[in-house]
Design an enzyme around this catalytic site. Sequence first.
Site, PDB file in Angstrom:
ATOM      1  N   HIS A 184      -0.958   9.814   4.425  1.00 24.75           N
ATOM      2  CA  HIS A 184      -0.925   8.899   3.228  1.00 24.75           C
ATOM      3  C   HIS A 184      -2.104   9.204   2.495  1.00 24.75           C
ATOM      4  O   HIS A 184      -3.023  10.004   3.096  1.00 24.75           O
ATOM      5  CB  HIS A 184      -1.195   7.588   4.050  1.00 24.75           C
ATOM      6  CG  HIS A 184      -1.459   6.443   2.897  1.00 24.75           C
ATOM      7  ND1 HIS A 184      -2.460   5.890   2.552  1.00 24.75           N
ATOM      8  CD2 HIS A 184      -0.407   5.702   2.428  1.00 24.75           C
ATOM      9  CE1 HIS A 184      -2.433   4.870   1.667  1.00 24.75           C
ATOM     10  NE2 HIS A 184      -1.079   4.948   1.458  1.00 24.75           N
ATOM     11  N   THR A 186      -4.909   8.107   2.092  1.00 19.31           N
ATOM     12  CA  THR A 186      -6.151   7.553   2.742  1.00 19.31           C
ATOM     13  C   THR A 186      -6.525   8.478   3.908  1.00 19.31           C
ATOM     14  O   THR A 186      -7.890   8.533   4.327  1.00 19.31           O
ATOM     15  CB  THR A 186      -6.081   6.245   3.430  1.00 19.31           C
ATOM     16  OG1 THR A 186      -5.202   6.159   4.140  1.00 19.31           O
ATOM     17  CG2 THR A 186      -6.101   5.179   2.501  1.00 19.31           C
ATOM     18  N   LYS A 187      -5.799   9.491   4.127  1.00 18.51           N
ATOM     19  CA  LYS A 187      -5.948  10.600   5.335  1.00 18.51           C
ATOM     20  C   LYS A 187      -6.564  11.609   4.878  1.00 18.51           C
ATOM     21  O   LYS A 187      -6.933  12.144   3.862  1.00 18.51           O
ATOM     22  CB  LYS A 187      -4.610  10.886   6.062  1.00 18.51           C
ATOM     23  CG  LYS A 187      -3.762   9.591   6.331  1.00 18.51           C
ATOM     24  CD  LYS A 187      -4.530   8.789   7.536  1.00 18.51           C
ATOM     25  CE  LYS A 187      -3.827   7.643   8.267  1.00 18.51           C
ATOM     26  NZ  LYS A 187      -3.683   6.484   7.186  1.00 18.51           N
ATOM     27  N   VAL A 188      -7.174  12.420   5.940  1.00 18.93           N
ATOM     28  CA  VAL A 188      -7.825  13.681   5.917  1.00 18.93           C
ATOM     29  C   VAL A 188      -7.010  14.863   5.172  1.00 18.93           C
ATOM     30  O   VAL A 188      -7.567  15.596   4.646  1.00 18.93           O
ATOM     31  CB  VAL A 188      -8.773  14.070   7.278  1.00 18.93           C
ATOM     32  CG1 VAL A 188      -9.864  13.061   7.831  1.00 18.93           C
ATOM     33  CG2 VAL A 188      -7.607  14.308   8.273  1.00 18.93           C
ATOM     34  N   PHE A 189      -5.869  14.724   5.351  1.00 21.11           N
ATOM     35  CA  PHE A 189      -4.715  15.529   4.921  1.00 21.11           C
ATOM     36  C   PHE A 189      -3.986  14.721   4.275  1.00 21.11           C
ATOM     37  O   PHE A 189      -3.095  13.934   4.914  1.00 21.11           O
ATOM     38  CB  PHE A 189      -4.283  16.647   5.972  1.00 21.11           C
ATOM     39  CG  PHE A 189      -3.182  17.349   5.268  1.00 21.11           C
ATOM     40  CD1 PHE A 189      -3.606  18.582   4.629  1.00 21.11           C
ATOM     41  CD2 PHE A 189      -1.807  16.826   5.349  1.00 21.11           C
ATOM     42  CE1 PHE A 189      -2.305  19.372   3.949  1.00 21.11           C
ATOM     43  CE2 PHE A 189      -0.801  17.690   5.039  1.00 21.11           C
ATOM     44  CZ  PHE A 189      -1.224  18.957   4.212  1.00 21.11           C
TER      45      PHE A 189
END
Length: 373
Positions: A184, A186-189
């Site tokens: 998503h 918002t994630k780091v990847f």
Amino acid sequence: MKKLNNTIYVTQPSLPELDEFIPYLQQIWDNKILTNNGPFHQQLEKELADFLGVPYISLFANGTLALVTALQVLRITGEVITTPYSFVATTHSLWWNNIKPVFVDIEPEFGNINPEKIEAAITPKTTAILPVHVYGNPCKVERIQEIADIYGLKVIYDAAHCFGVNYKEKGICNFGDLSILSFHATKVFNTMEGGAIICHDKATKKRIDYLKNFGFAGETTIMAPGINSKMNEMQAALGLVQLKHYQENIAKRKAIVDIYRKELTTINGITILPMPEYTDSNHAYFPIFVDEKNYGMTRDQLYERLKQNNIFGRRYFYPLISEFPMYKELDSANPTNLPFARKLANQVICLPLYPEIKPACIFNICNIINNAK
């Protein structure tokens, strides 16, 4: 701060330069393959498996569909033991599969499911355990597997926070029967939206791929009542570009976390999670926990004070999943059974953390926390 131009949110999606992405879009336009296991989809699966050190990975349109499908892959039924301290998708995936969630309390150190509470919750209807690696910190995977082996249970890890995390020099997604990732925004990847299931053998990978594409095993052959949850080519193309910048972004996140830890560690009434042993962190989140008695202000008062300064943290995870209307009548949702989960949920604020945030903003946030009382 000016409200419109200087608002700081808990996260911000990391994106490459547009010029770097355009050639990939041009290839998509040229070959006119938009989805259905296209060339970028296949390439990203291979590169991610190599990068994460896992045997097989299957890409999905989002992490929730990956969770829903994972339960189908292992034919999970009846009851599943899980945590109330997570994002609602964890438990919603059970509901969509007509599975009863059974909540157990968390351990206070990292907010992960407490393995020592699992055995008492097992019944003849229990078929699996669904733990969450909260904030990217690994669960007690050895103990959970020991319990699962004794009782013949499957283990599916919600590893949505755990992209790139290694535990004891091994990719965290190698544990359990399946692990689910989220890509998503918002994630780091991220791949805008997206997700994946990680599995350990070719036969399971094949079943996953059938199920995410309506159950098709050929032009006229349907192997199972599948769903349409495939990642498209634009998502996959972005993922290929994002992967090139991952290590750089994680280094920036670590530098931010280092400032937070230095500035906030000595504030009375503010607790910071320790760094987990044997773990290469992805620095996905930076939660603090506010003890009203020692800090002199409630969590919600501090949360509002930050908002007054245009700093929008998030109370991940509040309320508990067990407190939502569709789950609160379950016996296992009784608040008296979940004291540590309730405590963390009522104290947590996740502070802003993303590669592009300026150190001056972090120092400002820390000053507000230090002087808010």
